[in-house]
Design an enzyme around this catalytic site. Structure first.
Site, PDB file in Angstrom:
ATOM      1  N   HIS A  44     -10.765  -2.647  11.261  1.00  0.00           N
ATOM      2  CA  HIS A  44      -9.676  -3.486  10.744  1.00  0.00           C
ATOM      3  C   HIS A  44      -9.476  -4.646  11.729  1.00  0.00           C
ATOM      4  CE1 HIS A  44      -5.209  -3.566   9.177  1.00  0.00           C
ATOM      5  NE2 HIS A  44      -5.958  -4.456   8.570  1.00  0.00           N
ATOM      6  N   LYS A  47      -9.936  -2.377   1.388  1.00  0.00           N
ATOM      7  CA  LYS A  47      -9.598  -1.280   2.304  1.00  0.00           C
ATOM      8  C   LYS A  47     -10.357  -0.005   1.942  1.00  0.00           C
ATOM      9  CE  LYS A  47      -7.156  -4.030   4.496  1.00  0.00           C
ATOM     10  NZ  LYS A  47      -6.180  -4.079   5.553  1.00  0.00           N
ATOM     11  N   TYR A  63      -1.507  -3.339  -6.826  1.00  0.00           N
ATOM     12  CA  TYR A  63      -1.379  -4.051  -5.547  1.00  0.00           C
ATOM     13  C   TYR A  63      -2.715  -4.110  -4.800  1.00  0.00           C
ATOM     14  CZ  TYR A  63      -0.398  -5.109  -0.716  1.00  0.00           C
ATOM     15  OH  TYR A  63      -0.456  -5.671   0.541  1.00  0.00           O
ATOM     16  N   ARG A 122       0.835  -1.197   0.000  1.00  0.00           N
ATOM     17  CA  ARG A 122       0.000   0.000   0.000  1.00  0.00           C
ATOM     18  C   ARG A 122       0.871   1.250   0.000  1.00  0.00           C
ATOM     19  NH1 ARG A 122      -1.921   0.795   4.351  1.00  0.00           N
ATOM     20  NH2 ARG A 122      -1.241  -1.068   5.442  1.00  0.00           N
ATOM     21  N   CYS A 162       0.513  -7.833  11.504  1.00  0.00           N
ATOM     22  CA  CYS A 162       0.771  -8.006  12.936  1.00  0.00           C
ATOM     23  C   CYS A 162       0.011  -9.196  13.530  1.00  0.00           C
ATOM     24  CB  CYS A 162       0.451  -6.731  13.704  1.00  0.00           C
ATOM     25  SG  CYS A 162       1.655  -5.427  13.381  1.00  0.00           S
ATOM     26  N   SER A 195      -1.535  -3.838  10.161  1.00  0.00           N
ATOM     27  CA  SER A 195      -1.154  -4.663   9.016  1.00  0.00           C
ATOM     28  C   SER A 195       0.084  -5.507   9.336  1.00  0.00           C
ATOM     29  CB  SER A 195      -0.859  -3.756   7.814  1.00  0.00           C
ATOM     30  OG  SER A 195      -2.003  -2.981   7.529  1.00  0.00           O
ATOM     31  N   ARG A 210       2.000 -12.051  -1.013  1.00  0.00           N
ATOM     32  CA  ARG A 210       0.652 -12.342  -0.493  1.00  0.00           C
ATOM     33  C   ARG A 210       0.033 -13.544  -1.190  1.00  0.00           C
ATOM     34  NH1 ARG A 210      -1.872  -8.883   3.670  1.00  0.00           N
ATOM     35  NH2 ARG A 210      -0.142  -7.490   4.142  1.00  0.00           N
ATOM     36  N   ASP A 232      -9.580  -9.982   8.494  1.00  0.00           N
ATOM     37  CA  ASP A 232      -9.032  -8.638   8.246  1.00  0.00           C
ATOM     38  C   ASP A 232     -10.017  -7.508   8.529  1.00  0.00           C
ATOM     39  OD1 ASP A 232      -6.655  -7.196   7.299  1.00  0.00           O
ATOM     40  OD2 ASP A 232      -7.880  -6.581   5.595  1.00  0.00           O
TER      41      ASP A 232
HETATM   42  P1  GTP Z   1      -2.592  -7.904   7.117  1.00  0.00           P
HETATM   43  O1  GTP Z   1      -3.088  -8.897   6.113  1.00  0.00           O
HETATM   44  O2  GTP Z   1      -1.493  -7.043   6.591  1.00  0.00           O
HETATM   45  O3  GTP Z   1      -3.671  -7.079   7.714  1.00  0.00           O
HETATM   46  O4  GTP Z   1      -1.817  -8.747   8.261  1.00  0.00           O
HETATM   47  P2  GTP Z   1      -2.255  -9.671   9.492  1.00  0.00           P
HETATM   48  O5  GTP Z   1      -2.514  -8.821  10.675  1.00  0.00           O
HETATM   49  O6  GTP Z   1      -3.314 -10.625   9.093  1.00  0.00           O
HETATM   50  O7  GTP Z   1      -0.900 -10.468   9.830  1.00  0.00           O
HETATM   51  P3  GTP Z   1      -0.507 -12.009   9.641  1.00  0.00           P
HETATM   52  O8  GTP Z   1      -1.325 -12.933  10.497  1.00  0.00           O
HETATM   53  O9  GTP Z   1      -0.456 -12.312   8.203  1.00  0.00           O
HETATM   54  O10 GTP Z   1       0.964 -12.021  10.240  1.00  0.00           O
HETATM   55  C1  GTP Z   1       1.996 -11.183   9.769  1.00  0.00           C
HETATM   56  C2  GTP Z   1       3.342 -11.676  10.196  1.00  0.00           C
HETATM   57  O11 GTP Z   1       3.394 -11.772  11.615  1.00  0.00           O
HETATM   58  C3  GTP Z   1       3.671 -13.062   9.650  1.00  0.00           C
HETATM   59  O12 GTP Z   1       5.011 -13.078   9.210  1.00  0.00           O
HETATM   60  C4  GTP Z   1       3.500 -13.961  10.830  1.00  0.00           C
HETATM   61  O13 GTP Z   1       4.337 -15.100  10.760  1.00  0.00           O
HETATM   62  C5  GTP Z   1       3.835 -13.063  12.023  1.00  0.00           C
HETATM   63  N1  GTP Z   1       3.075 -13.471  13.228  1.00  0.00           N
HETATM   64  C6  GTP Z   1       1.747 -13.692  13.311  1.00  0.00           C
HETATM   65  N2  GTP Z   1       1.388 -14.101  14.550  1.00  0.00           N
HETATM   66  C7  GTP Z   1       2.513 -14.122  15.288  1.00  0.00           C
HETATM   67  C8  GTP Z   1       2.808 -14.453  16.656  1.00  0.00           C
HETATM   68  O14 GTP Z   1       1.933 -14.815  17.449  1.00  0.00           O
HETATM   69  N3  GTP Z   1       4.110 -14.330  17.043  1.00  0.00           N
HETATM   70  C9  GTP Z   1       5.098 -13.936  16.178  1.00  0.00           C
HETATM   71  N4  GTP Z   1       6.343 -13.852  16.652  1.00  0.00           N
HETATM   72  N5  GTP Z   1       4.861 -13.623  14.883  1.00  0.00           N
HETATM   73  C10 GTP Z   1       3.598 -13.722  14.440  1.00  0.00           C
HETATM   74  C1  SPV Z   2      -3.134  -4.555   5.112  1.00  0.00           C
HETATM   75  O1  SPV Z   2      -2.149  -3.939   4.666  1.00  0.00           O
HETATM   76  O2  SPV Z   2      -3.645  -4.293   6.220  1.00  0.00           O
HETATM   77  C2  SPV Z   2      -3.719  -5.682   4.349  1.00  0.00           C
HETATM   78  C3  SPV Z   2      -3.255  -5.911   2.997  1.00  0.00           C
HETATM   79  O3  SPV Z   2      -4.635  -6.354   4.825  1.00  0.00           O
HETATM   80  S1  SPV Z   2      -4.039  -4.840   1.878  1.00  0.00           S
HETATM   81  O4  SPV Z   2      -5.349  -5.381   1.538  1.00  0.00           O
HETATM   82  O5  SPV Z   2      -3.207  -4.759   0.720  1.00  0.00           O
HETATM   83  O6  SPV Z   2      -4.196  -3.532   2.480  1.00  0.00           O
HETATM   84 MN    MN Z   3      -5.166  -5.665   6.870  1.00  0.00          MN
END
Ligand code: GTP
Ligand code: SPV
Ligand code: MN
Length: 567
Positions: A211, A191, A182, A86, A235, A233, A351, A260
């Site tokens: 979110h 979003k 993207y 983004r 996290c 994001s 992704r 999400d």
């Molecule tokens: P968006 O799609 O961007 O909104 O992200 P999201 O909040 O869904 O994050 P996602 O679950 O994809 O995790 C992002 C990164 O954080 C990945 O590389 C995971 O491996 C890492 N991660 C997720 N949960 C944990 C956790 O409990 N501990 C640690 N150390 N890393 C984590």
């Molecule tokens: C984020 O960045 O929080 C995502 C990926 O979930 S996107 O849909 O590209 O914003």
């Molecule tokens: Mn997101």
């Protein structure tokens, strides 16, 4: 410039699902007159259409077929290397006044912006096919569900970072995005609509667009709760939403409603949530059978991978996947890669795009129009220090304060520096489509209307020890924290009163069969007064930076927090 996405010519019966609605037809005609496409493709979402478009994308090298034995019906897309995340600096909220967009959004004047965009769009689809994509966000029978139309061309590779604008016109329910392919910049239903325009509508109409992931958690006795969690994001939302409890939690089951976005409304004094999406656009690196088996099963077929590496046997590969790295691969840019290479094989924000029906842990009520009742709301960010593993807000207003002041180290999900602590209220900094002060007030107002409000918590999976390593194992083990949250929601579960909220003591968390040392647990649950002095000063600095829009109630909360530390 070379046309990287020449027009496609479907056979009869494909691309001709022209709707009858006059407003839609007039609007499509207006955009076609402006952009001058070669032809118009009316999408209907059918399987035949899907097969045709995949075949065309393979022919135009927009998609690369993966090994169909290893990952059936799955494909790789390599984006332009400068179009991988983004772009918050090019994202605009175009309200009549700057004040409506508020201090956290880029604002531009709607009349001028429409004129500028019209200039950029004039003739932009010459020689190309214009796609008209109808979509529905939310379950078929939910009062929150929104219908939209996205008009786009096929120019995934033909992007221009100098001319990239993602513009929202909340007054007109309009979004115009140019110059990026993207996800978050161009899947306008996600979003842009479900959060930015959605949050604007939610404030006006008295509901919430957040979110947030939504998960179900069922005890061995069959008691079920739903929990919503806002993490910034990259996290951990997708991972938490697909959590598999460790062996010690025999009989506990976690199911996914969404990973999400959560839309919530008040019903009988409670918050009920729906997931407006139909699939997952998730972070690939770090996904493995160890960290997230449900995600691995979800992406084992019928998946589009963007910017991962391609192995010599046609499989997708990324950093953190199970097993040994391949001896050779083609990296996300299309170059040769070997384990000793300095570059990453997969982009850190590579992704997957996969339908939610692929998720073995999908909640049975995911399509329920009335939504699922929320027992707890969790905020969380990526903080190496200061913030404990988990704590509970004293009440709703204090919970709103926790959300309003949350911060996180920045990630690769947006362009710019990674690892810098920034305030990201309710994980909505990049997604709140109106004045953040009004957004905070909206949260406070919602609380006043709830007779049975969810309890509010804050978590931090990412606290690090002196050695720079994560103190908490995370992923499935987060069940231990979730269990405490459920206990608290049911009125059981011990906690100590601290200046920041209710904190579990180590024996309030079920840590049985977990290999973690006592000191690490103490550190995870500890409050360092010096760090908190700095943290409270940072809260004040953040509120001050917003220029007087922060509601009085939240200022009061900050004073109370500061007073708690002076004792
Ligand atoms: P968006 O799609 O961007 O909104 O992200 P999201 O909040 O869904 O994050 P996602 O679950 O994809 O995790 C992002 C990164 O954080 C990945 O590389 C995971 O491996 C890492 N991660 C997720 N949960 C944990 C956790 O409990 N501990 C640690 N150390 N890393 C984590
Ligand atoms: C984020 O960045 O929080 C995502 C990926 O979930 S996107 O849909 O590209 O914003
Ligand atoms: Mn997101």
């Amino acid at each position: 410039m070379k046309n990287l996405a020449p027009a496609i010519f479907p056979p009869k019966g494909i691309g001709d699902a022209k709707p009858g609605n006059k407003a839609v037809l007039d609007w499509v005609h207006e955009i076609a007159t402006l952009t001058q496409p070669e032809n118009i493709f009316w999408c209907d979402g059918s399987e035949r259409e899907n097969e045709f478009l995949i075949a065309e994308s393979l022919r135009q090298n927009v998609l690369i077929e993966l090994n169909q034995k290893k990952v059936p019906r799955s494909y790789l897309h390599r984006s332009n290397p400068n179009d991988v995340a983004r772009v918050e600096q090019f994202t605009f909220v175009c309200t009549p006044t700057k004040q409506e967009a508020g201090p956290t959004n880029n604002w531009s004047d709607p009349t001028e912006t429409y004129a500028k965009l019209r200039g950029l769009l004039a003739g932009a689809m010459r020689g190309r096919t214009m796609f008209v994509i109808p979509y529905m966000m939310g379950p078929e029978d939910s009062p929150l569900t929104k219908v939209g139309f996205e008009i786009t061309d096929h120019s995934l590779l033909d992007v221009n970072p100098e001319r990239r604008f993602i513009c929202h016109f909340p007054q007109d329910n309009t979004i115009i995005s140019v110059g990026s392919g993207y996800g978050g910049n161009v899947l306008l239903s996600k979003k842009c609509l479900a959060l930015r325009i959605g949050s604007y509508l939610a404030c006006k109409q008295g509901w919430m667009a957040e979110h947030m992931l939504i998960l179900g958690v069922e005890s061995p006795e069959g008691r079920k709760h739903y929990v919503a969690a806002a993490f910034p994001s990259a996290c951990g939302k997708t991972n938490f939403a697909m959590l598999i409890p460790p062996a010690h939690f025999k009989g506990w089951k976690v199911t996914t409603v969404g990973d999400d976005i959560g839309w919530m409304r008040i019903r009988d004094g409670r918050l009920y949530a729906v997931n407006p999406e139909n699939g997952y656009f998730g972070v690939v690196p770090g996904t493995s059978f160890k960290s997230n088996p449900n995600a691995m099963r979800s992406i084992a077929h019928d998946t589009i991978y963007t910017n991962v590496a391609l192995t010599d046997d046609g499989d997708a590969w990324w950093e953190g996947k199970d097993g040994e790295p391949p001896a050779h691969a083609i990296d996300w840019r299309g170059n040769d890669w070997a384990p000793q290479s300095n570059e990453k094989a997969a982009h850190p924000n590579s992704r997957f795009t996969t339908p939610m029906r692929n998720n073995p842990a999908l909640d049975p009520d995911v399509e329920k129009g009335e939504g699922v009742p929320i027992s707890a709301i969790i905020f969380g960010g990526r903080r190496s220090d200061t913030v404990p593993l988990v704590y509970q807000a004293f009440d709703w207003d204090h919970g709103v304060y926790l959300g309003a002041t949350m911060a996180s180290e920045t990630t690769a999900a947006a362009t710019g520096a990674v690892g810098r602590v920034r305030r990201d209220p309710m994980a909505m900094l990049p997604f709140c489509g109106y004045n953040i002060g009004d957004y905070f007030q909206h949260w406070l107002d919602i609380g006043k209307r709830l007779t049975n409000p969810p309890l509010i918590f804050n978590v931090n999976w990412f606290r690090k020890g002196a050695d720079g390593k994560f103190l908490w194992p995370g992923f499935g083990e987060n069940m231990r924290v979730l269990k405490w949250i459920i206990d608290r929601s049911e009125g059981s579960g011990g906690a100590l009163k601290s200046p920041i909220g209710w904190l579990p003591s180590p024996h309030d968390l079920d840590l049985a069969e977990l290999d973690i040392d006592h000191n690490a647990v103490d550190e995870l649950l500890g409050l360092d007064h010096e760090e908190w002095q700095k943290e409270i000063a940072a809260h004040k600095e953040f509120f001050d930076s917003l220029g007087g829009v922060v509601p009085e109630e939240l200022q009061k909360q900050r004073e109370q927090l500061a007073a708690g530390f002076e004792l």
